[in-house]
Design a protein around this motif. Structure first.
Motif, PDB file in Angstrom:
ATOM      1  N   VAL A  94      96.153  31.931  47.868  1.00 57.23           N
ATOM      2  CA  VAL A  94      95.226  31.183  49.034  1.00 57.23           C
ATOM      3  C   VAL A  94      94.149  30.237  48.357  1.00 57.23           C
ATOM      4  O   VAL A  94      93.829  29.168  48.833  1.00 57.23           O
ATOM      5  N   HIS A  95      93.530  30.788  47.331  1.00 63.04           N
ATOM      6  CA  HIS A  95      92.466  30.076  46.681  1.00 63.04           C
ATOM      7  C   HIS A  95      93.027  29.159  45.448  1.00 63.04           C
ATOM      8  O   HIS A  95      92.133  28.220  44.946  1.00 63.04           O
ATOM      9  N   GLU A  96      94.213  28.748  45.402  1.00 64.64           N
ATOM     10  CA  GLU A  96      94.843  27.785  44.407  1.00 64.64           C
ATOM     11  C   GLU A  96      94.274  26.303  44.966  1.00 64.64           C
ATOM     12  O   GLU A  96      94.690  26.163  46.250  1.00 64.64           O
ATOM     13  N   PRO A  97      93.811  25.672  44.193  1.00 67.67           N
ATOM     14  CA  PRO A  97      93.270  24.008  44.941  1.00 67.67           C
ATOM     15  C   PRO A  97      94.404  23.532  45.489  1.00 67.67           C
ATOM     16  O   PRO A  97      94.125  22.711  46.416  1.00 67.67           O
ATOM     17  N   ARG A  98      95.412  23.558  44.800  1.00 65.27           N
ATOM     18  CA  ARG A  98      96.523  22.281  45.306  1.00 65.27           C
ATOM     19  C   ARG A  98      97.111  23.081  46.496  1.00 65.27           C
ATOM     20  O   ARG A  98      97.422  22.313  47.542  1.00 65.27           O
ATOM     21  N   GLU A  99      97.167  24.263  46.696  1.00 65.51           N
ATOM     22  CA  GLU A  99      97.813  24.810  48.304  1.00 65.51           C
ATOM     23  C   GLU A  99      96.521  24.857  49.112  1.00 65.51           C
ATOM     24  O   GLU A  99      96.879  24.626  50.341  1.00 65.51           O
ATOM     25  N   GLN A 100      95.493  24.743  48.767  1.00 66.94           N
ATOM     26  CA  GLN A 100      94.330  24.429  49.888  1.00 66.94           C
ATOM     27  C   GLN A 100      94.532  23.073  50.367  1.00 66.94           C
ATOM     28  O   GLN A 100      94.298  22.796  51.468  1.00 66.94           O
ATOM     29  N   THR A 101      94.811  22.201  49.380  1.00 70.22           N
ATOM     30  CA  THR A 101      94.765  20.754  49.809  1.00 70.22           C
ATOM     31  C   THR A 101      95.945  20.598  50.709  1.00 70.22           C
ATOM     32  O   THR A 101      96.068  19.937  51.681  1.00 70.22           O
ATOM     33  N   VAL A 102      97.308  21.160  50.333  1.00 73.57           N
ATOM     34  CA  VAL A 102      98.392  21.440  51.545  1.00 73.57           C
ATOM     35  C   VAL A 102      98.021  22.033  52.428  1.00 73.57           C
ATOM     36  O   VAL A 102      98.467  21.314  53.873  1.00 73.57           O
ATOM     37  N   LEU A 103      97.107  23.080  52.619  1.00 75.64           N
ATOM     38  CA  LEU A 103      96.948  23.902  53.882  1.00 75.64           C
ATOM     39  C   LEU A 103      96.101  22.593  54.897  1.00 75.64           C
ATOM     40  O   LEU A 103      96.002  22.530  55.860  1.00 75.64           O
ATOM     41  N   LYS A 104      95.012  22.195  54.063  1.00 74.70           N
ATOM     42  CA  LYS A 104      94.201  21.156  54.918  1.00 74.70           C
ATOM     43  C   LYS A 104      94.966  20.264  55.541  1.00 74.70           C
ATOM     44  O   LYS A 104      94.582  19.777  56.462  1.00 74.70           O
ATOM     45  N   GLY A 105      95.816  19.559  54.801  1.00 74.87           N
ATOM     46  CA  GLY A 105      96.851  18.347  55.328  1.00 74.87           C
ATOM     47  C   GLY A 105      97.471  18.872  56.192  1.00 74.87           C
ATOM     48  O   GLY A 105      97.897  18.377  57.263  1.00 74.87           O
ATOM     49  N   SER A 106      98.147  20.157  56.177  1.00 69.01           N
ATOM     50  CA  SER A 106      98.962  20.681  57.322  1.00 69.01           C
ATOM     51  C   SER A 106      98.020  20.848  58.677  1.00 69.01           C
ATOM     52  O   SER A 106      98.706  20.456  59.754  1.00 69.01           O
ATOM     53  N   TYR A 107      96.644  21.287  58.559  1.00 67.42           N
ATOM     54  CA  TYR A 107      95.971  21.361  59.701  1.00 67.42           C
ATOM     55  C   TYR A 107      95.733  20.019  60.292  1.00 67.42           C
ATOM     56  O   TYR A 107      95.614  19.699  61.495  1.00 67.42           O
TER      57      TYR A 107
END
Length: 186
Positions: A94-107
């Motif tokens: 959950v704290h990986e920067p790339r995945e955080q970017t994908v999650l924010k883009g998803s929201y």
């Protein structure tokens, strides 16, 4: 629309109740676990989404059916983002920067779809026909399907990579989540 409730509609109501009970149980037993909370949230929204056949079959007319369909899709729009958030917690990334970017883009995508929900760009209408009711999708609905597919494929890809490098009980947990992915798609 407005006719007798059929088996398909009753099955959707039963599935929704099951989702609500499961979400409540996981939420109450989960304590402060972000993984369990995110699972409960996404399960609750899936429960709302599964109500589509029931809501449409109980609508008095197509206008009411459209309002109910849009309500259901207000929940459905957030399922990919919340599901991805649950997967990030489960995979412990959950704290990986790339995945955080994908999650924010998803929201962000979910919010944009939500903004278009009351227009024919997302859902043009509802049809009540054999075998079951369905929406008449607008242009943006295609992008919702692509967004949903991307989030599913991205999470599945990460899960598969992690599964191959994991061991023990955690590996077994990932295997069962992967199997649930397959069942959910079917």
């Amino acid at each position: 629309v407005g006719g007798p409730v059929n088996t398909y509609a009753l099955a959707s109501l039963s599935a929704a109740v099951f989702c609500y009970l499961l979400a409540l149980l996981v939420f109450l037993k989960g304590g402060r676990s972000a993984e369990r909370r995110s699972f409960a949230y996404v399960t609750f929204l899936i429960g709302i989404w599964t109500l589509f056949p029931y809501f449409v079959s109980t609508a008095a007319d197509l206008s009411e059916a459209l309002v109910k369909a849009r309500f259901v899709y207000a929940a459905a729009i957030f399922v990919p983002a919340l599901f991805f958030q649950f997967m990030l917690h489960t995979m412990r990334i959950v704290h990986e920067p790339r995945e955080q970017t994908v999650l924010k883009g998803s929201y962000l995508a979910a919010l944009l779809f939500l903004a278009s929900l009351s227009t024919p760009l997302f859902i043009r209408g509802v049809v009540q026909g054999p075998p079951n009711p369905a929406i008449r999708p607008g242009l943006l609905y295609l992008f919702f399907v692509l967004y949903f597919g991307y989030m599913y494929v991205h999470a599945s890809h990460r899960l598969l990579r992690l599964y191959h490098t994991s061991r023990g009980r955690y590996r077994e947990q990932l295997k069962y989540i992967g199997l649930a992915f397959v069942v959910a798609v079917l």
